[in-house]
Design an enzyme around this catalytic site. Sequence first.
Site, PDB file in Angstrom:
ATOM      1  N   GLU A  38      78.610  88.956  93.446  1.00 34.81           N
ATOM      2  CA  GLU A  38      79.757  89.196  93.801  1.00 34.81           C
ATOM      3  C   GLU A  38      80.217  90.526  94.887  1.00 34.81           C
ATOM      4  OE1 GLU A  38      82.120  86.429  93.697  1.00 34.81           O
ATOM      5  OE2 GLU A  38      83.452  88.018  94.856  1.00 34.81           O
ATOM      6  N   THR A  82      83.306  83.214  98.465  1.00 33.04           N
ATOM      7  CA  THR A  82      82.039  82.532  97.841  1.00 33.04           C
ATOM      8  C   THR A  82      81.613  81.227  98.294  1.00 33.04           C
ATOM      9  OG1 THR A  82      82.792  83.995  95.626  1.00 33.04           O
ATOM     10  CG2 THR A  82      80.528  82.312  95.622  1.00 33.04           C
ATOM     11  N   HIS A 197      83.903  91.437  91.187  1.00 35.03           N
ATOM     12  CA  HIS A 197      84.810  90.541  91.512  1.00 35.03           C
ATOM     13  C   HIS A 197      86.119  91.412  91.562  1.00 35.03           C
ATOM     14  CE1 HIS A 197      87.692  87.996  93.056  1.00 35.03           C
ATOM     15  NE2 HIS A 197      86.756  86.969  92.960  1.00 35.03           N
ATOM     16  N   ASP A 256      77.837  88.031  99.158  1.00 34.57           N
ATOM     17  CA  ASP A 256      78.477  86.938  99.501  1.00 34.57           C
ATOM     18  C   ASP A 256      79.532  86.994 100.016  1.00 34.57           C
ATOM     19  OD1 ASP A 256      80.008  87.408  97.055  1.00 34.57           O
ATOM     20  OD2 ASP A 256      80.700  86.001  96.617  1.00 34.57           O
ATOM     21  N   HIS A 257      80.030  88.232 100.109  1.00 33.73           N
ATOM     22  CA  HIS A 257      81.118  88.257 100.911  1.00 33.73           C
ATOM     23  C   HIS A 257      81.959  90.521 100.665  1.00 33.73           C
ATOM     24  CE1 HIS A 257      83.941  87.687  97.797  1.00 33.73           C
ATOM     25  NE2 HIS A 257      83.105  86.808  98.015  1.00 33.73           N
TER      26      HIS A 257
HETATM   27  C1  GP9 Z   1      84.534  81.958  91.409  1.00 33.56           C
HETATM   28  C2  GP9 Z   1      83.562  83.405  92.191  1.00 33.56           C
HETATM   29  C3  GP9 Z   1      85.067  84.254  92.043  1.00 33.56           C
HETATM   30  O1  GP9 Z   1      84.011  81.368  90.655  1.00 33.56           O
HETATM   31  O2  GP9 Z   1      82.858  82.595  92.605  1.00 33.56           O
HETATM   32  O3  GP9 Z   1      84.899  83.804  94.427  1.00 33.56           O
HETATM   33  P1  GP9 Z   1      85.425  84.142  95.353  1.00 33.56           P
HETATM   34  O4  GP9 Z   1      86.844  84.175  94.839  1.00 33.56           O
HETATM   35  O5  GP9 Z   1      85.005  85.646  95.401  1.00 33.56           O
HETATM   36  O6  GP9 Z   1      85.330  83.224  95.803  1.00 33.56           O
HETATM   37 MN    MN Z   2      82.927  86.121  95.826  1.00 36.99          MN
END
Ligand code: GP9
Ligand code: MN
Length: 420
Positions: A38, A82, A197, A256-257
């Site tokens: 994340e 994500t 996150h 992921d980003h």
């Molecule tokens: C939520 C997690 C975070 O299940 O994958 O999502 P995001 O906010 O990063 O898209």
């Molecule tokens: Mn994410």
Amino acid sequence: GNEIPEIRKFIDKEIKSDDKSSMFGVAKDRNVIFISAESMQNFVINKEVNGEIITPFLNSLVNDEDTYYFENFYHQTKQGKTSDSEFIMENSLYPLPRGAVFFTHGQNEYHALPELFKQKGYYTSVFHANNKSFWNRDQMYDSLGYDHFYGEEAYQITIENSIGWGLKDKPFFEQSIKYLQEIKEPFYTKFITLTNHFPFELSEEERSIEPYHSTSSTLNHYFPTVRYTDEAIEQFFQQLKDAGLYENSIIVIMGDHYGISENHKTAMSQYLGKEEITPYDHIQLQRVPFFIHIPGNGNGKVMSGVAGQIDIKPTLLSLLGVKAENDIQFGNRLFINDRKGYIAFRNGDYVSDQYVSTNGICYNRKTGEPLNQDGVGFNTATEKENPCMDIQDEIEMELGYSDDLIYGDLFRFINFDEEK
Ligand code: GP9
Ligand code: MN
């Protein structure tokens, strides 16, 4: 479905299908353990904050003999965050210009990694300790061909072992191992972490490093949670070894980003020791870590070519020795030299071997020097004089074809077993 021949023609021209790489099949029949980290960006790798190393474990992988580390690997996500990163890497298609394809086209037919692995006898699953319907994952995972989704109900989640968005990464991996030991090999599993996150919360007791000091509380707190995830992944490697699952697996780690948005430019420039964050810097900050760890391989190295999430599907298929010759995919196999040589972003910006093209400004990728700007404003350069325009049409076309496939649900018209 009459756009399909045209799309195939484009792909055949752009993406060479002949896989002469010596890496083809090196991980044949191994388990694939994919970790989606994340909000993990590249700028923390091999860097320090307050004089302390941020990601000791990931740093150790950079120079590990069994690991390929891609130092110029970009995320290509848009509003689906994500879920977009999952979509891109499972399908080698682009996310949509607006909204999240997981929501808007969750019932489409796809020809995704889990389905292709399943055809090779793999058991396919996702581990993510969140509500199953978040990002419409429960539905989309069916469409992508997953056998099972271990969501939050698979975990024991308490006040003590959670923070922010839910279960912390360390107990997440810890509790996942028992399931992993139960499932049939070979397997393909995706683990999606959560602790790093926004807003990057972590109790003081669990901080191994202190927050940064700047006007951005977001950036300040990013570092300790990045370290926490780094440690969780390190522990997971050990847990896999203890469970006897390590040797016969490959472990892939992808950010992921971005975690730090443009809103934190001032603090970011302070941290990076730059006067300002230019559009060029902003694009370079979209790099996320990407590691392919193949226990026993011995030939690992740092890979410097331009790469992105769109390349993951063809690359993993190649490592596993799956030909998938007639697949429709926009990415490259990363171990082949004959690549199309650019990574496109959803808004039409791109990075190629030579250039970084963003907002109409064309930069020399290696030096960051603007090539069509006089340093104050735009010079009178016509579009022709902008060297970045050369492949712009191609990129627009590629993004358009990807959209056609999704909006038209075109995969339902393709029989991949028959077609060539
Ligand atoms: C939520 C997690 C975070 O299940 O994958 O999502 P995001 O906010 O990063 O898209
Ligand atoms: Mn994410």
